[in-house]
Design an enzyme around this catalytic site. Structure first.
Site, PDB file in Angstrom:
ATOM      1  N   SER A 139       1.300  -1.207   0.133  1.00 30.11           N
ATOM      2  CA  SER A 139      -0.159  -0.080  -0.074  1.00 30.11           C
ATOM      3  C   SER A 139       0.764   1.148  -0.020  1.00 30.11           C
ATOM      4  O   SER A 139       2.049   1.774   0.173  1.00 30.11           O
ATOM      5  CB  SER A 139      -1.040  -0.519   1.221  1.00 30.11           C
ATOM      6  N   TYR A 152      -2.356  -1.214  10.604  1.00 34.23           N
ATOM      7  CA  TYR A 152      -1.864  -1.647   9.110  1.00 34.23           C
ATOM      8  C   TYR A 152      -0.723  -0.983   8.529  1.00 34.23           C
ATOM      9  O   TYR A 152       0.116  -1.632   7.724  1.00 34.23           O
ATOM     10  CB  TYR A 152      -2.955  -0.839   8.203  1.00 34.23           C
TER      11      TYR A 152
HETATM   12  N1  LIG Z   1      -8.528  -0.332  -1.447  1.00 33.53           N
HETATM   13  C1  LIG Z   1      -7.656   0.570  -1.291  1.00 33.53           C
HETATM   14  O1  LIG Z   1      -8.133   1.301  -1.045  1.00 33.53           O
HETATM   15  C2  LIG Z   1      -6.479   0.326  -1.325  1.00 33.53           C
HETATM   16  C3  LIG Z   1      -4.791   1.024  -1.225  1.00 33.53           C
HETATM   17  C4  LIG Z   1      -3.779  -0.241  -0.757  1.00 33.53           C
HETATM   18  C5  LIG Z   1      -3.757  -1.634  -0.350  1.00 33.53           C
HETATM   19  N2  LIG Z   1      -5.235  -1.543  -0.591  1.00 33.53           N
HETATM   20  C6  LIG Z   1      -4.742  -3.683  -0.240  1.00 33.53           C
HETATM   21  O2  LIG Z   1      -4.818  -4.292  -1.401  1.00 33.53           O
HETATM   22  C7  LIG Z   1      -5.358  -5.407  -1.387  1.00 33.53           C
HETATM   23  C8  LIG Z   1      -6.811  -5.837  -1.607  1.00 33.53           C
HETATM   24  O3  LIG Z   1      -7.429  -5.299  -1.425  1.00 33.53           O
HETATM   25  P1  LIG Z   1      -9.041  -4.759  -1.753  1.00 33.53           P
HETATM   26  O4  LIG Z   1      -8.920  -3.272  -1.501  1.00 33.53           O
HETATM   27  O5  LIG Z   1      -8.748  -5.626  -3.088  1.00 33.53           O
HETATM   28  O6  LIG Z   1      -9.912  -4.949  -0.267  1.00 33.53           O
HETATM   29  P2  LIG Z   1     -11.029  -6.434  -0.481  1.00 33.53           P
HETATM   30  O7  LIG Z   1     -11.815  -6.233   0.980  1.00 33.53           O
HETATM   31  O8  LIG Z   1     -12.138  -5.447  -1.870  1.00 33.53           O
HETATM   32  O9  LIG Z   1     -10.054  -7.568  -1.281  1.00 33.53           O
HETATM   33  C9  LIG Z   1      -9.925  -7.918   0.298  1.00 33.53           C
HETATM   34  C10 LIG Z   1      -9.720  -9.502   0.377  1.00 33.53           C
HETATM   35  O10 LIG Z   1      -8.730 -10.155   1.208  1.00 33.53           O
HETATM   36  C11 LIG Z   1      -9.846 -11.162   2.097  1.00 33.53           C
HETATM   37  N3  LIG Z   1      -9.251 -12.213   2.884  1.00 33.53           N
HETATM   38  C12 LIG Z   1      -9.273 -11.081   4.089  1.00 33.53           C
HETATM   39  N4  LIG Z   1      -9.003 -11.554   5.167  1.00 33.53           N
HETATM   40  C13 LIG Z   1      -8.449 -13.366   4.909  1.00 33.53           C
HETATM   41  C14 LIG Z   1      -7.444 -14.474   5.336  1.00 33.53           C
HETATM   42  N5  LIG Z   1      -6.741 -14.758   6.422  1.00 33.53           N
HETATM   43  N6  LIG Z   1      -7.569 -15.024   4.070  1.00 33.53           N
HETATM   44  C15 LIG Z   1      -7.761 -15.221   3.313  1.00 33.53           C
HETATM   45  N7  LIG Z   1      -8.519 -14.196   2.327  1.00 33.53           N
HETATM   46  C16 LIG Z   1      -8.271 -13.025   3.083  1.00 33.53           C
HETATM   47  C17 LIG Z   1     -10.942 -10.714   1.885  1.00 33.53           C
HETATM   48  O11 LIG Z   1     -12.154 -12.063   2.183  1.00 33.53           O
HETATM   49  C18 LIG Z   1     -11.061  -9.975   0.156  1.00 33.53           C
HETATM   50  O12 LIG Z   1     -12.275 -10.748  -0.736  1.00 33.53           O
HETATM   51  C19 LIG Z   1      -5.242  -5.699   0.672  1.00 33.53           C
HETATM   52  O13 LIG Z   1      -3.819  -6.401   0.557  1.00 33.53           O
HETATM   53  C20 LIG Z   1      -4.932  -4.409   0.766  1.00 33.53           C
HETATM   54  O14 LIG Z   1      -4.509  -3.754   1.680  1.00 33.53           O
HETATM   55  C21 LIG Z   1      -5.719  -1.627  -1.298  1.00 33.53           C
END
Ligand SMILES: NC(=O)c1ccc[n+]([C@@H]2O[C@H](COP(=O)([O-])OP(=O)(O)OC[C@H]3O[C@@H](n4cnc5c(N)ncnc54)[C@H](O)[C@@H]3O)[C@@H](O)[C@H]2O)c1
Length: 254
Positions: A139, A152
């Site tokens: 991130s 986080y």
């Molecule tokens: N959305 C944002 O703004 C953003 C920004 C920076 C980084 N991220 C990172 O991007 C990645 C994806 O996030 P997203 O935005 O698509 O969110 P999202 O919530 O749509 O997807 C996250 C997925 O991770 C899965 N997950 C959570 N805990 C888990 C576990 N213990 N085992 C297996 N699966 C698990 C959830 O079920 C979900 O399907 C994450 O690592 C998040 O930290 C997101």
């Protein structure tokens, strides 16, 4: 027409939602056979239905090393080896600043967001095919602090340090490993802006306007796992519309 990932086997974690779902769909469009892995079983099945015969599902809890091994075993049985892995599952949780952050929430972030990546990398190292590529989602909160969620940010900083530190081990086996660092992108994780996390729309200093989407991030992941990025290893790649590239001081005075 050339498909970037023709006949490659790809593991995608966090595939039930958001960035993982978008990347899994793009990997399949580029010709990959995709193992969709997530803790959310119903979400996994929905994405598998969208992709069709190029996808299969595997229940995964990233906090459980054995659970990773089961997914990798299934991939090895089907394809012989793992060509591509996108370790993307993650957890945001409640916004707790440093004063109200307790040890239980801190541990949860470390277990899912950092140790969950460690287990994945450990399981993948011996399983990767020559020429393979791993991409891990950190991130922008892995590059600068996040006052709204220090736990986080600490975990995501750790992800970058971990990946950089194991790039040599992957390179020794003719594989690559990189990190992507998205800024705020519109996924269920940030809940339509309800999380308290600043979005591109809400930040006047983001040079490119408009919301980041899961598709934007998926395109970077496709390139990084493809042979076009064959000389790119051990780096953190920021995708944030320029958020971290500029500094605009807060307005002074009342
Ligand atoms: N959305 C944002 O703004 C953003 C920004 C920076 C980084 N991220 C990172 O991007 C990645 C994806 O996030 P997203 O935005 O698509 O969110 P999202 O919530 O749509 O997807 C996250 C997925 O991770 C899965 N997950 C959570 N805990 C888990 C576990 N213990 N085992 C297996 N699966 C698990 C959830 O079920 C979900 O399907 C994450 O690592 C998040 O930290 C997101």
């Amino acid at each position: 027409m050339t498909f970037l990932l023709h006949n490659k086997s790809a593991l995608v974690t966090g595939a039930a939602s958001g960035i993982g779902r978008a990347a899994a769909i793009r990997f399949a469009q580029e010709g990959a056979q995709v193992c969709l892995a997530d803790i959310n079983r119903a979400g996994l099945e929905a994405v598998a239905d969208e992709i069709g015969e190029q996808a299969f599902t595997c229940s995964l809890d990233v906090t459980d090393a054995n659970s990773y091994q089961r997914c990798i075993d299934q991939m090895q049985e089907r394809f012989g080896a793992v060509d591509i892995a996108f370790l993307n599952a993650g957890y945001l949780g409640p916004m707790e600043g440093f004063e109200s952050l307790d040890a239980a929430l801190f541990d949860r972030h470390i277990n899912i967001n950092l140790k969950g990546v460690f287990f994945g990398l450990k399981a993948l190292l011996p399983a990767m095919a020559a020429g393979g590529s791993v991409v891990v989602t950190a991130s922008t909160a892995g590059v600068i602090g996040l006052a709204e969620s220090p736990a986080y940010a600490a975990a995501k900083h750790g992800v970058i340090g971990l990946v950089k530190s194991c790039a040599a081990a992957f390179a020794a086996r003719d594989s690559r490993v990189n990190v992507i660092c998205p800024g705020a992108v519109d996924t269920p994780m940030i809940g339509g802006g309800n999380s308290g996390i600043a979005t591109p729309e809400s930040l006047p200093r983001v040079p490119l306007r408009g919301s980041g989407s899961a598709q934007h991030v998926a395109e970077l992941a496709v390139w990084l796992v493809s042979s076009r990025a064959g000389f790119v290893n051990g780096q953190a790649h920021i995708i944030d519309a320029g958020l971290l590239s500029t500094f605009v001081p807060a307005p002074v005075g009342p």
